[in-house]
Design a protein around this motif. Structure first.
Motif, PDB file in Angstrom:
ATOM      1  N   UNK A   1      44.003  62.392  75.006  1.00 32.82           N
ATOM      2  CA  UNK A   1      43.662  61.203  75.794  1.00 32.82           C
ATOM      3  C   UNK A   1      42.784  60.281  74.963  1.00 32.82           C
ATOM      4  N   UNK A   2      43.046  58.986  75.086  1.00 29.96           N
ATOM      5  CA  UNK A   2      42.297  57.982  74.345  1.00 29.96           C
ATOM      6  C   UNK A   2      41.792  56.914  75.315  1.00 29.96           C
ATOM      7  N   UNK A   3      40.603  56.422  75.061  1.00 29.63           N
ATOM      8  CA  UNK A   3      40.040  55.350  75.871  1.00 29.63           C
ATOM      9  C   UNK A   3      40.646  54.010  75.482  1.00 29.63           C
ATOM     10  N   UNK A   4      40.554  53.038  76.373  1.00 27.94           N
ATOM     11  CA  UNK A   4      40.988  51.673  76.082  1.00 27.94           C
ATOM     12  C   UNK A   4      40.239  51.159  74.855  1.00 27.94           C
TER      13      UNK A   4
ATOM     14  N   UNK B   1      52.583  59.567  77.393  1.00 28.64           N
ATOM     15  CA  UNK B   1      52.765  59.975  78.784  1.00 28.64           C
ATOM     16  C   UNK B   1      52.456  58.805  79.700  1.00 28.64           C
ATOM     17  N   UNK B   2      51.296  58.185  79.490  1.00 32.28           N
ATOM     18  CA  UNK B   2      50.884  57.031  80.289  1.00 32.28           C
ATOM     19  C   UNK B   2      50.053  56.110  79.418  1.00 32.28           C
ATOM     20  N   UNK B   3      50.077  54.828  79.757  1.00 34.21           N
ATOM     21  CA  UNK B   3      49.320  53.847  78.996  1.00 34.21           C
ATOM     22  C   UNK B   3      50.165  53.099  77.987  1.00 34.21           C
ATOM     23  N   UNK B   4      49.526  52.196  77.261  1.00 30.82           N
ATOM     24  CA  UNK B   4      50.203  51.334  76.298  1.00 30.82           C
ATOM     25  C   UNK B   4      49.379  51.286  75.017  1.00 30.82           C
ATOM     26  N   UNK B   5      50.069  51.328  73.872  1.00 31.91           N
ATOM     27  CA  UNK B   5      49.390  51.196  72.580  1.00 31.91           C
ATOM     28  C   UNK B   5      50.005  50.033  71.818  1.00 31.91           C
TER      29      UNK B   5
ATOM     30  N   UNK C   1      45.569  50.083  74.055  1.00 30.70           N
ATOM     31  CA  UNK C   1      45.138  48.855  74.714  1.00 30.70           C
ATOM     32  C   UNK C   1      44.886  49.080  76.202  1.00 30.70           C
ATOM     33  N   UNK C   2      45.216  50.275  76.675  1.00 32.46           N
ATOM     34  CA  UNK C   2      44.823  50.755  77.998  1.00 32.46           C
ATOM     35  C   UNK C   2      44.396  52.213  77.790  1.00 32.46           C
ATOM     36  N   UNK C   3      43.807  52.862  78.780  1.00 35.54           N
ATOM     37  CA  UNK C   3      43.642  54.316  78.651  1.00 35.54           C
ATOM     38  C   UNK C   3      45.007  54.961  78.421  1.00 35.54           C
ATOM     39  N   UNK C   4      45.075  55.909  77.504  1.00 34.99           N
ATOM     40  CA  UNK C   4      46.349  56.496  77.083  1.00 34.99           C
ATOM     41  C   UNK C   4      46.279  58.021  77.148  1.00 34.99           C
ATOM     42  N   UNK C   5      47.330  58.618  77.667  1.00 27.82           N
ATOM     43  CA  UNK C   5      47.544  60.058  77.553  1.00 27.82           C
ATOM     44  C   UNK C   5      48.848  60.253  76.798  1.00 27.82           C
ATOM     45  N   UNK C   6      48.881  61.210  75.871  1.00 29.06           N
ATOM     46  CA  UNK C   6      50.069  61.407  75.042  1.00 29.06           C
ATOM     47  C   UNK C   6      50.203  62.869  74.650  1.00 29.06           C
TER      48      UNK C   6
END
Length: 246
Positions: free
Chosen positions: A48-51, A69-73, A111-116
């Motif tokens: 998981x990564x923060x915005x 999984x969720x979010x945008x990079x 660029x948003x919170x991300x899960x991958x």
């Protein structure tokens, strides 16, 4: 490189692909079978990564690939003056980690919170060496980042600023349809400045294009993040316009 928050993964990654420029973009194309995803699941952890957090930097040793999984990079290059030039936005189900001679080819930032899902390259390489079909499918999905860069070059060939913005909105709309979302609204998870970096336009030019589309009744904004296309025929004509007029 940012430190990711990691948890174990007990579910197979959903690795899918679609062409957002193609007429068939509303259909998901499953690249991996349920069995193949299950074989990959044992290799992956969830990160998981923060915005705003950097996931990796161009030129760093490529030790993992990622499946969102969720979010945008955003994938970007850094110029000598330290300015960022965005080459792609990547969304849920996209895979990234494109490398050249063992080094990452682009920088990636959330660029948003991300899960991958995170796949260590060494572990993945050993697994794929034993499974040619799985290797082919994973490579097809991984080069999606390269295809996005090629689409970006095509988009920049559009001469009119308003056409670039409209084509970018069409891309987001097709991605929404490809994910099976039925809402008529287009969601903009990125800042206008990021859109400008991607389109090769100043923030002021991006704002003028959005304002023109709005005042002409072609789009309607609920807020800065959500809009709807309200004049489809005019919108489609603008998307296809390659003239020099502003």
């Amino acid at each position: 490189m940012a430190r990711a928050k990691i948890s174990t993964n007990n579910h197979g990654p959903a690795i899918r692909g679609s062409d957002p420029w193609a007429p068939s973009a509303g259909k998901m194309h499953q690249l991996l079978s349920e069995e193949e995803r299950a074989r990959l699941a044992v290799l992956a952890s969830i990160v998981r990564f923060d915005k705003g957090e950097e996931i990796y930097r161009e030129g760093q040793r490529a030790d993992a690939v990622f499946n969102i999984i969720s979010g945008v990079v955003k994938a970007y290059k850094t110029a000598p003056d330290r300015s960022e030039h965005i080459t792609a936005f990547l969304f849920p189900d996209d895979m990234f980690g494109l490398s050249e001679e063992g080094r990452y080819a682009n920088s990636i930032k959330a660029i948003t919170p991300v899960a991958a899902y995170r796949f260590p390259v060494s572990t993945l390489r050993r697994r794929l060496a034993k499974d040619a079909d799985l290797e082919f499918h994973v490579i097809c999905k991984l080069i999606h980042e390269l295809r996005e860069t090629q689409r970006h070059a095509f988009l920049l060939a559009r001469k009119r600023a308003i056409s670039r913005v409209a084509m970018f909105l069409q891309l987001l709309e097709n991605l929404r349809a490809a994910r099976g979302e039925r809402t008529a609204e287009i969601y903009l998870p990125m800042k206008r400045s990021d859109i400008g970096e991607y389109l090769g336009m100043s923030l002021e030019a991006v704002s003028r294009a959005f304002r023109s589309l709005t005042t002409r009744g072609i789009i309607r904004n609920r807020d800065r993040r959500h809009l709807k296309i309200t004049d489809r025929s005019t919108f489609d004509r603008i998307v296809g316009d390659t003239t020099n007029a502003s």
